[in-house]
Motif scaffolding. Structure first.
Motif, PDB file in Angstrom:
ATOM      1  N   PRO A 136       0.847  -1.105   0.213  1.00 32.28           N
ATOM      2  CA  PRO A 136       0.057  -0.100  -0.075  1.00 32.28           C
ATOM      3  C   PRO A 136       0.885   1.217   0.020  1.00 32.28           C
ATOM      4  CG  PRO A 136      -0.690  -1.628   1.615  1.00 32.28           C
ATOM      5  CD  PRO A 136      -0.138  -1.798   1.304  1.00 32.28           C
ATOM      6  N   ASN A 137       0.212   2.283  -0.341  1.00 32.66           N
ATOM      7  CA  ASN A 137       0.688   3.763  -0.465  1.00 32.66           C
ATOM      8  C   ASN A 137       1.757   3.678  -0.649  1.00 32.66           C
ATOM      9  OD1 ASN A 137      -1.455   4.501   1.080  1.00 32.66           O
ATOM     10  ND2 ASN A 137      -0.358   3.584   2.920  1.00 32.66           N
ATOM     11  N   ILE A 151      19.188   8.895  -4.693  1.00 38.38           N
ATOM     12  CA  ILE A 151      17.884   8.544  -4.730  1.00 38.38           C
ATOM     13  C   ILE A 151      17.783   8.887  -3.498  1.00 38.38           C
ATOM     14  CG2 ILE A 151      16.357   7.352  -5.532  1.00 38.38           C
ATOM     15  CD1 ILE A 151      17.854   6.461  -7.570  1.00 38.38           C
ATOM     16  N   ILE A 152      18.225   8.600  -2.202  1.00 40.00           N
ATOM     17  CA  ILE A 152      18.051   9.003  -1.007  1.00 40.00           C
ATOM     18  C   ILE A 152      17.803   9.730  -0.686  1.00 40.00           C
ATOM     19  CG2 ILE A 152      18.871   7.465   1.237  1.00 40.00           C
ATOM     20  CD1 ILE A 152      20.312   5.370   0.130  1.00 40.00           C
ATOM     21  N   ALA A 157      13.017  13.901   2.166  1.00 36.80           N
ATOM     22  CA  ALA A 157      12.712  15.075   1.643  1.00 36.80           C
ATOM     23  C   ALA A 157      11.564  14.788   0.936  1.00 36.80           C
ATOM     24  CB  ALA A 157      13.318  15.750   0.140  1.00 36.80           C
ATOM     25  N   ARG A 158      10.788  13.703   0.474  1.00 39.57           N
ATOM     26  CA  ARG A 158       9.158  13.643   0.121  1.00 39.57           C
ATOM     27  C   ARG A 158       8.327  12.286   0.995  1.00 39.57           C
ATOM     28  NH1 ARG A 158       9.608  12.213  -6.773  1.00 39.57           N
ATOM     29  NH2 ARG A 158      10.423  14.049  -6.996  1.00 39.57           N
ATOM     30  N   ASP A 159       9.035  12.203   2.747  1.00 37.66           N
ATOM     31  CA  ASP A 159       8.896  11.414   3.837  1.00 37.66           C
ATOM     32  C   ASP A 159       8.330   9.529   3.358  1.00 37.66           C
ATOM     33  OD1 ASP A 159       8.823  13.803   5.450  1.00 37.66           O
ATOM     34  OD2 ASP A 159       6.783  14.426   4.806  1.00 37.66           O
ATOM     35  N   SER A 179      14.995  -0.917   1.260  1.00 34.91           N
ATOM     36  CA  SER A 179      16.230   0.541   2.572  1.00 34.91           C
ATOM     37  C   SER A 179      14.922   1.303   3.186  1.00 34.91           C
ATOM     38  CB  SER A 179      17.031   1.073   1.841  1.00 34.91           C
ATOM     39  OG  SER A 179      17.623   2.045   2.837  1.00 34.91           O
ATOM     40  N   HIS A 180      15.670   0.885   4.628  1.00 42.19           N
ATOM     41  CA  HIS A 180      14.821   1.565   6.108  1.00 42.19           C
ATOM     42  C   HIS A 180      14.776   3.229   5.633  1.00 42.19           C
ATOM     43  CE1 HIS A 180      11.246   1.726   8.380  1.00 42.19           C
ATOM     44  NE2 HIS A 180      11.967   2.406   9.257  1.00 42.19           N
TER      45      HIS A 180
END
Length: 317
Positions: A136-137, A151-152, A157-159, A179-180
């Motif tokens: 989801p999401n 990219i990370i 920045a976009r949460d 990657s968390h």
């Protein structure tokens, strides 16, 4: 003295036999070189009668000579057949039949259902799109040559809470990086046995937008608990049971099998399940502290086959 004379006479007879055999070989070579005095070729049947076997010739030199003559004859016959076929094809022109394809082990290979179509360039993209309907999401973005270090920060920045990168080799998915965010950890998996929805037999309808349940099976060690929590963090902890969808991560001998099903209770004791897809298998290669950093990253665990796989009964997850 009599014995010595016998030996000399016997050696003389052998030398005479050798001379006679050499003369016969020369005569045979002269007869096989070409035409006779009248310029007429000898018939092939006379040189090699039916049922002729070179192995029956006892004399080694004669046997070798006859073998070379037989090979030359075979080459001439093949060349004549090729020339005749070429003339026939030229005479027929466009009406000539297509050339036969030679049979080889490669083109006689038994068909495999998992063979990847070389024209299917979007296999990895389709896998990402299908995973986005399971998690989801989630959103699908094309990497387009950007490094993960760039990219990370954009994801943070976009949460975004997690980043999944799927690698491919020859249009086949072969690796997955999870990657968390924002503080890690980062796990690198080897991916294999990928099946998209269209490749699964007797699959159900496409999944709905309901939040699925999650099953983590057989993650028993501390490392296994860390990997299990990373998978669990991909899904919200408030599943919508009305959707009857479940995502399963099953660990068996350090291979993680992912399946996505829909279930239905047929009675109080019987349950029916239907696979929705996709499916794949993961093998943990490394677990890194923090976000992805291949140069300066600190690794909690790295799979070393020569040191860790010494016993078939020892598993790490």
């Amino acid at each position: 003295m009599a014995k010595a004379g016998d030996k000399s006479s016997s050696s003389g007879k052998k030398s005479l036999k050798r001379k006679a055999a050499a003369e016969e070989l020369q005569e045979a070579a002269g007869a096989g070189d070409g035409a006779t005095e009248n310029g007429v070729q000898p018939p092939k049947a006379a040189a090699f009668p039916p049922g002729f076997s070179i192995s029956e010739i006892k004399n080694k030199q004669r046997r070798h000579l006859m073998f070379t003559r037989w090979k030359q004859q075979q080459r001439k016959e093949k060349l004549a057949a090729k020339k005749k076929l070429k003339k026939e094809r030229e005479a027929l022109g466009d009406k000539a039949p297509p050339k036969p394809v030679p049979k080889t082990i490669d083109n006689q290979r038994v068909y495999d259902e998992t063979t990847v179509d070389p024209n299917d360039e979007e296999r990895t993209v389709r896998l990402c799109e299908q995973l986005s309907t399971v998690i989801p999401n989630s959103h699908v973005y094309y990497r387009r040559g950007l490094a993960l270090k760039k990219i990370i920060p954009q994801c943070i920045a976009r949460d975004f809470t997690d980043l999944i990168v799927i690698n491919e080799d020859r249009k086949t998915p072969n690796g997955l990086i999870l990657s968390h965010l924002p503080n890690g950890p980062t796990a690198h998996f080897k991916m294999s046995s990928v099946r998209l929805r269209k490749e699964i037999k007797r699959r159900g309808k496409d999944p709905t937008e309901h939040i699925p349940e999650i099953i983590l099976n057989n993650f028993t060690t501390r490392l296994g608990h860390s990997i299990g929590r990373m998978f669990a963090s991909l899904f919200p902890h408030n599943p919508q049971f009305i959707g009857r969808q479940v995502a399963t991560f099953h660990n068996q001998r350090d291979y993680i099998f992912f399946r996505f099903h829909r279930y239905i209770f047929r009675s109080e004791k019987k349950v029916g399940i239907q696979e929705l897809g996709p499916r794949f298998t993961l093998k943990l290669r490394s677990l890194q502290k923090g976000t992805f950093d291949s140069k300066y990253g600190e690794y909690e665990w790295v799979h070393k086959p020569r040191e860790m796989d010494t016993s078939r009964r020892k598993f790490h997850l």
